[in-house]
Design a protein around this motif. Structure first.
Motif, PDB file in Angstrom:
ATOM      1  N   GLU A 193       0.551  34.459  12.922  1.00 62.42           N
ATOM      2  CA  GLU A 193      -0.203  33.237  12.619  1.00 62.42           C
ATOM      3  C   GLU A 193       0.454  32.009  13.250  1.00 62.42           C
ATOM      4  OE1 GLU A 193      -0.189  33.089   8.360  1.00 62.42           O
ATOM      5  OE2 GLU A 193      -1.618  34.737   8.159  1.00 62.42           O
ATOM      6  N   ALA A 200      -0.111  31.887  16.993  1.00 64.56           N
ATOM      7  CA  ALA A 200      -1.465  31.437  17.326  1.00 64.56           C
ATOM      8  C   ALA A 200      -1.595  29.924  17.127  1.00 64.56           C
ATOM      9  CB  ALA A 200      -2.492  32.168  16.469  1.00 64.56           C
ATOM     10  N   GLN A 201      -1.036  29.422  16.031  1.00 64.43           N
ATOM     11  CA  GLN A 201      -1.081  27.985  15.766  1.00 64.43           C
ATOM     12  C   GLN A 201      -0.283  27.205  16.821  1.00 64.43           C
ATOM     13  OE1 GLN A 201       0.395  27.798  11.763  1.00 64.43           O
ATOM     14  NE2 GLN A 201      -1.557  28.399  10.858  1.00 64.43           N
TER      15      GLN A 201
END
Length: 153
Positions: A79, A82-83
Motif C-alpha cells: 500500500e 502504491a501511495q
C-alpha cells in the motif's frame, strides 16, 4: 511450618504435593518403557513429554502470529509503495506547475502558492518514505526471526 504457611510467607515448599495422574494402562506401560530407556523416573519422563508438548504449542502459536504479522506488513508495504508512486507523480506535477509559474512570470501569489504546494508534497513524501523504511525494518526483523525459528525446528 506446613506447605500452606510457607506459600503464604512467600517461600516455596521444598517439594510439591503429589498429583495423582490417571492414565490408560497401555500409555503408562509405554511411558515406563521410555523412562527406563532414557534412565529417568516415570515422573521425569512425563514432565519431559509435557514440557516438549507445551513448548511446541507455544512455538506454533508464535509462528502463527509471526506469519500473520508478516502478511499484514507485506500488505502495508504494498500500500505504501502504491501511495508513494502516486505522491511522486503529484510532486512532479507540482514541480512542473511551479516551473511554469516562474517561466511565465506569473504573479508572486501564484508562485508562492505553487512553492507551498510543492513543499507540502515533499513533506508528505518524506513521511511516507520514513513509514516505508520503518515498516521495512520491522519486516526484515520478522523475516529473520521466522528464518531462525525454522532452523530450530
Amino acid at each position: 511450618m506446613d506447605q500452606k504457611e510457607s506459600m503464604i510467607k512467600g517461600m516455596e515448599p521444598k517439594q510439591q504435593p503429589p498429583y495423582p495422574l490417571r492414565m490408560p494402562p497401555d500409555l503408562r506401560a509405554e511411558l515406563e518403557k521410555m523412562a527406563e530407556e532414557s534412565k529417568r523416573s516415570l515422573n521425569a519422563e512425563i514432565v519431559e513429554h509435557l514440557q516438549v508438548s507445551v513448548m511446541r504449542r507455544l512455538s506454533n502459536a508464535q509462528e502463527s502470529e509471526n506469519r500473520s504479522q508478516h502478511r499484514a506488513l507485506s500488505r502495508r508495504l504494498f500500500e505504501i509503495e502504491a501511495q508513494l508512486m502516486a505522491m511522486e507523480e503529484i510532486r512532479i506535477l507540482r514541480a512542473a506547475r511551479l516551473a511554469d509559474a516562474k517561466k511565465n512570470n506569473l504573479g508572486t501569489g501564484d508562485i508562492k502558492a505553487a512553492e507551498i504546494d510543492l513543499a507540502r508534497a515533499d513533506q508528505v513524501l518524506r513521511k511516507m518514505k520514513n513509514e516505508m523504511a520503518s515498516n521495512m525494518d520491522r519486516y526484515t526483523k520478522l523475516e529473520s526471526q521466522m528464518a531462525e525459528a525454522a532452523t530450530k525446528s
